[in-house]
Scaffold this active site. Structure first.
Site, PDB file in Angstrom:
ATOM      1  N   ASP A   1       0.843  -1.198   0.000  1.00 48.99           N
ATOM      2  CA  ASP A   1       0.000   0.000   0.000  1.00 48.99           C
ATOM      3  C   ASP A   1       0.875   1.243   0.000  1.00 48.99           C
ATOM      4  OD1 ASP A   1      -2.119  -1.740   0.201  1.00 48.99           O
ATOM      5  OD2 ASP A   1      -2.530  -1.323   2.317  1.00 48.99           O
ATOM      6  N   ARG A   2       0.384   2.291  -0.606  1.00 44.54           N
ATOM      7  CA  ARG A   2       1.167   3.524  -0.736  1.00 44.54           C
ATOM      8  C   ARG A   2       1.792   4.014   0.573  1.00 44.54           C
ATOM      9  NH1 ARG A   2       0.078   8.893  -4.375  1.00 44.54           N
ATOM     10  NH2 ARG A   2       1.658  10.178  -3.396  1.00 44.54           N
TER      11      ARG A   2
END
Length: 223
Positions: free
Chosen positions: A60-61
């Site tokens: 995830d970012r």
């Protein structure tokens, strides 16, 4: 941007993902890992034309830590097989709110992703497109209203660790999407890809790579 390289050979590029940097180009138009690493390979090896770099798995970012890319299409195919067969062991360290009582446990939920909102929910198993999510955790420490856990994924669902812990009442420190009122604006999520272990795509030898935990709050509570 400086992305630390953990290991590199002719087949693999293992790096420490920088938190808040997307893995690949997205709608934000921000810099992304894949583009930066391709440009770096092109420059370091003076390669003409397009550089191949295969995306094997995602983070995830907001999450950082160990991540592997494939430098050849053959390596990418073999690593994808390894993932599909669940032969890649991915270990994460997370700091969650509250006191997790059980020292070890397994979480099983069915997760459904709202693609328009990019949000994931724990749902009834009968819901259309719901996917089973399994993780195993072990408590490393408990300090000042927080618990540090080591997490091993059995499945690799979108936002899995974040949603499963939030579902049992222990959202991750700093999770702006799922943390609710316990999270302060601007806090960084306390989720880190600490190690990867898998058969090397050509030698078949089991290789393990680690990324040291970040400094600062809340990690320093457990030093």
């Amino acid at each position: 941007m400086n992305i630390p390289i953990i290991y590199e050979d002719n087949h693999l590029l293992v790096v420490e993902k920088v938190p808040n940097l997307p893995v690949q180009e997205d709608a934000s138009g921000d810099q992304d890992m894949l583009t930066i690493l391709k440009a770096d390979l092109k420059e370091r090896y003076n390669k003409p034309g397009n550089v191949y770099l295969g995306l094997v798995h995602r983070l995830d970012r907001p999450v950082g830590g160990a991540m592997v890319f494939a430098k050849t299409s053959k390596a990418a195919s073999r690593l994808s097989d390894t993932l599909r067969k669940r032969d890649m062991e991915r270990t994460y360290i997370a700091v969650v709110h509250g006191r997790v009582k059980q020292q070890k446990g397994t979480l099983e939920h069915y997760l459904w992703k709202d693609r328009q909102k990019n949000e994931v929910y724990a749902v009834d198993s009968k819901k259309k497109d719901a996917k089973k999510a399994i993780l195993h955790y072990e408590v490393i420490g408990r300090e000042e209203g927080y618990t540090m856990v080591r997490v091993k994924l059995e499945t690799g669902r979108s936002h899995q660790i974040r949603v499963q812990f939030q579902t049992i009442g222990h959202p991750l420190h700093g999770d702006q999407k799922y943390g609710g009122l316990r999270v302060k604006k601007g806090e960084q999520i306390a989720l880190w890809s600490s190690s990867l272990s898998f058969p090397h795509p050509t030698t078949k030898e089991i290789v393990t790579f680690e990324a040291p935990l970040p400094k600062g709050m809340p990690w320093n509570l457990f030093d």
